[in-house]
Design a protein around this motif. Structure first.
Motif, PDB file in Angstrom:
ATOM      1  N   ASN A  72       9.499  -3.844  16.760  1.00 25.66           N
ATOM      2  CA  ASN A  72       8.088  -3.929  16.367  1.00 25.66           C
ATOM      3  C   ASN A  72       7.480  -5.252  16.779  1.00 25.66           C
ATOM      4  O   ASN A  72       8.173  -6.260  16.958  1.00 25.66           O
ATOM      5  N   MET A  73       6.173  -5.228  16.931  1.00 27.89           N
ATOM      6  CA  MET A  73       5.376  -6.458  17.033  1.00 27.89           C
ATOM      7  C   MET A  73       4.066  -6.203  16.312  1.00 27.89           C
ATOM      8  O   MET A  73       3.409  -5.172  16.540  1.00 27.89           O
ATOM      9  N   VAL A  74       3.687  -7.111  15.428  1.00 28.62           N
ATOM     10  CA  VAL A  74       2.530  -6.878  14.577  1.00 28.62           C
ATOM     11  C   VAL A  74       1.391  -7.837  14.885  1.00 28.62           C
ATOM     12  O   VAL A  74       1.607  -8.967  15.334  1.00 28.62           O
ATOM     13  N   TYR A  75       0.193  -7.322  14.657  1.00 27.60           N
ATOM     14  CA  TYR A  75      -0.976  -8.176  14.503  1.00 27.60           C
ATOM     15  C   TYR A  75      -0.998  -8.541  13.018  1.00 27.60           C
ATOM     16  O   TYR A  75      -1.072  -7.663  12.156  1.00 27.60           O
ATOM     17  N   LEU A  76      -0.916  -9.813  12.714  1.00 33.80           N
ATOM     18  CA  LEU A  76      -0.802 -10.262  11.329  1.00 33.80           C
ATOM     19  C   LEU A  76      -2.168 -10.241  10.648  1.00 33.80           C
ATOM     20  O   LEU A  76      -2.986 -11.145  10.837  1.00 33.80           O
ATOM     21  N   ASP A  77      -2.390  -9.200   9.860  1.00 35.07           N
ATOM     22  CA  ASP A  77      -3.666  -9.064   9.142  1.00 35.07           C
ATOM     23  C   ASP A  77      -3.514  -9.459   7.669  1.00 35.07           C
ATOM     24  O   ASP A  77      -4.187  -8.903   6.798  1.00 35.07           O
ATOM     25  N   TYR A  78      -2.639 -10.400   7.416  1.00 37.91           N
ATOM     26  CA  TYR A  78      -2.444 -11.006   6.093  1.00 37.91           C
ATOM     27  C   TYR A  78      -2.612 -12.525   6.234  1.00 37.91           C
ATOM     28  O   TYR A  78      -2.470 -13.070   7.333  1.00 37.91           O
ATOM     29  N   PRO A  79      -2.844 -13.217   5.129  1.00 38.75           N
ATOM     30  CA  PRO A  79      -2.947 -14.684   5.202  1.00 38.75           C
ATOM     31  C   PRO A  79      -1.646 -15.340   5.662  1.00 38.75           C
ATOM     32  O   PRO A  79      -1.675 -16.409   6.275  1.00 38.75           O
ATOM     33  N   SER A  80      -0.495 -14.709   5.368  1.00 37.54           N
ATOM     34  CA  SER A  80       0.783 -15.299   5.753  1.00 37.54           C
ATOM     35  C   SER A  80       1.800 -14.192   5.990  1.00 37.54           C
ATOM     36  O   SER A  80       1.652 -13.072   5.493  1.00 37.54           O
ATOM     37  N   ILE A  81       2.855 -14.521   6.732  1.00 41.61           N
ATOM     38  CA  ILE A  81       3.911 -13.554   6.993  1.00 41.61           C
ATOM     39  C   ILE A  81       4.662 -13.223   5.705  1.00 41.61           C
ATOM     40  O   ILE A  81       5.135 -12.086   5.517  1.00 41.61           O
ATOM     41  N   GLU A  82       4.753 -14.198   4.792  1.00 42.54           N
ATOM     42  CA  GLU A  82       5.429 -13.953   3.513  1.00 42.54           C
ATOM     43  C   GLU A  82       4.704 -12.872   2.717  1.00 42.54           C
ATOM     44  O   GLU A  82       5.334 -11.979   2.139  1.00 42.54           O
ATOM     45  N   GLU A  83       3.380 -12.932   2.705  1.00 37.68           N
ATOM     46  CA  GLU A  83       2.614 -11.910   1.991  1.00 37.68           C
ATOM     47  C   GLU A  83       2.721 -10.562   2.685  1.00 37.68           C
ATOM     48  O   GLU A  83       2.792  -9.523   2.033  1.00 37.68           O
ATOM     49  N   ALA A  84       2.769 -10.587   4.005  1.00 37.75           N
ATOM     50  CA  ALA A  84       2.881  -9.342   4.769  1.00 37.75           C
ATOM     51  C   ALA A  84       4.184  -8.615   4.480  1.00 37.75           C
ATOM     52  O   ALA A  84       4.245  -7.380   4.520  1.00 37.75           O
ATOM     53  N   GLN A  85       5.242  -9.364   4.196  1.00 34.27           N
ATOM     54  CA  GLN A  85       6.553  -8.748   3.985  1.00 34.27           C
ATOM     55  C   GLN A  85       6.674  -8.070   2.619  1.00 34.27           C
ATOM     56  O   GLN A  85       7.589  -7.297   2.385  1.00 34.27           O
ATOM     57  N   GLU A  86       5.760  -8.342   1.711  1.00 35.45           N
ATOM     58  CA  GLU A  86       5.803  -7.721   0.383  1.00 35.45           C
ATOM     59  C   GLU A  86       5.268  -6.288   0.451  1.00 35.45           C
ATOM     60  O   GLU A  86       4.250  -6.027   1.080  1.00 35.45           O
ATOM     61  N   VAL A  87       5.974  -5.376  -0.216  1.00 31.96           N
ATOM     62  CA  VAL A  87       5.571  -3.960  -0.242  1.00 31.96           C
ATOM     63  C   VAL A  87       4.953  -3.664  -1.601  1.00 31.96           C
ATOM     64  O   VAL A  87       5.625  -3.714  -2.633  1.00 31.96           O
ATOM     65  N   THR A  88       3.674  -3.331  -1.613  1.00 27.20           N
ATOM     66  CA  THR A  88       2.998  -3.016  -2.863  1.00 27.20           C
ATOM     67  C   THR A  88       3.271  -1.563  -3.257  1.00 27.20           C
ATOM     68  O   THR A  88       3.724  -0.745  -2.441  1.00 27.20           O
ATOM     69  N   LYS A  89       2.969  -1.248  -4.487  1.00 32.43           N
ATOM     70  CA  LYS A  89       3.136   0.123  -4.978  1.00 32.43           C
ATOM     71  C   LYS A  89       2.241   1.089  -4.197  1.00 32.43           C
ATOM     72  O   LYS A  89       2.663   2.199  -3.844  1.00 32.43           O
ATOM     73  N   ASP A  90       1.012   0.661  -3.907  1.00 30.15           N
ATOM     74  CA  ASP A  90       0.096   1.531  -3.157  1.00 30.15           C
ATOM     75  C   ASP A  90       0.619   1.803  -1.754  1.00 30.15           C
ATOM     76  O   ASP A  90       0.535   2.932  -1.252  1.00 30.15           O
ATOM     77  N   GLU A  91       1.166   0.762  -1.106  1.00 31.08           N
ATOM     78  CA  GLU A  91       1.713   0.980   0.234  1.00 31.08           C
ATOM     79  C   GLU A  91       2.924   1.906   0.174  1.00 31.08           C
ATOM     80  O   GLU A  91       3.078   2.799   1.021  1.00 31.08           O
ATOM     81  N   ARG A  92       3.778   1.730  -0.812  1.00 27.56           N
ATOM     82  CA  ARG A  92       4.947   2.593  -0.974  1.00 27.56           C
ATOM     83  C   ARG A  92       4.512   4.054  -1.127  1.00 27.56           C
ATOM     84  O   ARG A  92       5.130   4.966  -0.556  1.00 27.56           O
ATOM     85  N   MET A  93       3.454   4.268  -1.894  1.00 24.84           N
ATOM     86  CA  MET A  93       2.952   5.626  -2.089  1.00 24.84           C
ATOM     87  C   MET A  93       2.523   6.250  -0.767  1.00 24.84           C
ATOM     88  O   MET A  93       2.864   7.401  -0.457  1.00 24.84           O
ATOM     89  N   VAL A  94       1.779   5.491   0.037  1.00 26.34           N
ATOM     90  CA  VAL A  94       1.278   6.019   1.307  1.00 26.34           C
ATOM     91  C   VAL A  94       2.427   6.248   2.288  1.00 26.34           C
ATOM     92  O   VAL A  94       2.426   7.224   3.043  1.00 26.34           O
ATOM     93  N   ILE A  95       3.418   5.359   2.268  1.00 23.34           N
ATOM     94  CA  ILE A  95       4.572   5.527   3.147  1.00 23.34           C
ATOM     95  C   ILE A  95       5.297   6.824   2.822  1.00 23.34           C
ATOM     96  O   ILE A  95       5.617   7.619   3.719  1.00 23.34           O
ATOM     97  N   TYR A  96       5.568   7.064   1.555  1.00 18.53           N
ATOM     98  CA  TYR A  96       6.272   8.295   1.173  1.00 18.53           C
ATOM     99  C   TYR A  96       5.405   9.531   1.414  1.00 18.53           C
ATOM    100  O   TYR A  96       5.918  10.580   1.817  1.00 18.53           O
ATOM    101  N   ARG A  97       4.118   9.404   1.172  1.00 19.51           N
ATOM    102  CA  ARG A  97       3.225  10.541   1.448  1.00 19.51           C
ATOM    103  C   ARG A  97       3.308  10.938   2.911  1.00 19.51           C
ATOM    104  O   ARG A  97       3.454  12.130   3.240  1.00 19.51           O
ATOM    105  N   ASP A  98       3.235   9.957   3.806  1.00 19.26           N
ATOM    106  CA  ASP A  98       3.245  10.278   5.235  1.00 19.26           C
ATOM    107  C   ASP A  98       4.633  10.678   5.728  1.00 19.26           C
ATOM    108  O   ASP A  98       4.752  11.441   6.691  1.00 19.26           O
TER     109      ASP A  98
END
Length: 377
Positions: free
Chosen positions: A336-362
């Protein structure tokens, strides 16, 4: 999508407009509401027709939106609607009231509740299906999955146990999918060009992003392209698949991305357009089909950091599905290679509950569990 666009002139005119109206939603793809007064669903229509009318309303608002206030006033009287998915939800609620034994209507209702992050409501809807049909595999799967997302491991394990009784082999497959998905959520993002990419049979896949109404690219898509361009220059033997098919002013995301890359000096012959997909799931399914046809094995996905874990999950599942269809084991490697659309890479690496929901949905959608059975993946 096209099915529901084509039906607007018939179904929505019959449902949303007065019987003498000659105009409905004027242009294909428009979200404009009818200019005439609307009527409620007619009670002197056959049961199937009333349900079909409600399904057509739901799918129209899912895709195009519409006049929510008019729908609130004329169709769903006494119900406050805050947005287009409220219309979708209430259309399926009404349809499920008309036929309370149609489980597909309830699955569609629950899917709309999931989209709105109403997980407890969705779980209750799945439970209604299971109260009637305890051996409904998909309902057990969906109930268990969203229980897991909601932090209820006990209900998740209970659902798995029931699924093992219904279909052990299929259940084992889903357990493996879930384990792989959890591993993907631990993926480390690359903000720089990954090293060691294969020099042969490798594809760079750049995922699209909705174009502006005038057909121009938004900043997010340009940033994804900039990331993809860096890899393309370092690995000149790699093919480039640009994936995105929703047109604006007759231009698809893939069209716009291809033109941009050519303007930056990338040879046209390297670029393959995937211009039919409408979302991440279709990005994965349609691009993987191209990989198979072109004999391309390994992949570097390029997208926003906020989108990458979902994209990797979808593409991994789509690749496994393609292998299953073709009776082979590609063992495709994803980088992978990402466009970092977060303030920091540390924040980007965190998986929120909402993101987990969308990942499992898809993940479920890619695996073949449609959000709206027989209507919309």
């Amino acid at each position: 999508m096209n099915k529901y666009k084509k039906k607007l002139g018939i179904a929505l005119t019959a449902v949303l407009t007065a019987t003498t109206i000659s105009t409905a939603y004027v242009t294909t793809g428009s979200s404009a509401a009818p200019s005439e007064d609307v009527n409620v669903i007619k009670n002197d229509e056959p049961t199937a027709d009333r349900i079909d009318q409600l399904k057509d309303i739901a799918m129209h608002f899912y895709w195009h939106g519409g006049d929510v206030q008019k729908a609130e006033k004329e169709i769903f009287k006494g119900i406050t609607l805050k947005g287009k998915f409220d219309v979708v939800e209430n259309a399926f609620k009404e349809a499920a009231t008309i036929d309370p034994l149609d489980n597909n209507l309830k699955i569609s209702l629950a899917s709309t509740q999931v989209i709105q992050k109403k997980i407890p409501a969705a779980l209750q809807t799945y439970k209604q299906i299971l109260n009637i049909d305890p051996d409904h595999f998909d309902a057990n799967l969906l109930y268990g999955t969203y229980s897991k997302v909601n932090g209820d491991e006990k209900s998740y394990k209970t659902s798995l146990a029931k699924m093992m009784q219904i279909d052990p082999e299929r259940t084992k497959e889903y357990i493996q999918k879930f384990e792989k998905t959890e591993d993907i959520m631990d993926t480390t993002f690359n903000t720089e060009i990954p090293e060691g990419i294969p020099q042969k049979d490798h594809a760079i896949i750049i995922l699209g992003y909705a174009l502006a109404e005038d057909g121009t690219m938004k900043e997010t898509l340009i940033e994804r392209l900039n990331a993809g361009l860096k890899i393309a220059k370092k690995y000149p033997n790699s093919k480039i698949i640009v994936s995105g098919g929703v047109p604006k002013q007759g231009i698809t995301e893939a069209d716009a991305m291809s033109e941009w890359l050519i303007e930056q000096g990338i040879e046209k012959e390297r670029i393959i357009l995937e211009s039919k997909s409408t979302d991440t799931v279709e990005n994965g399914l349609f691009s993987t089909n191209i990989l198979e046809k072109e004999g391309l094995k390994d992949v570097t996905l390029v997208t926003s950091a906020s989108h990458m874990r979902r994209a990797l999950t979808v593409f991994s599942e789509a690749s496994d599905l393609q292998d299953k269809i073709n009776g082979k084991n590609t063992e495709r490697d994803f980088t992978n290679m990402v466009y970092l659309d977060y303030p920091s890479i540390e924040e980007a690496q965190e998986v929120t509950k909402d993101e987990r929901m969308v990942i499992y949905r898809d993940l479920l959608r890619t695996s073949g569990i449609w959000q709206y059975p027989e209507m919309q993946r």
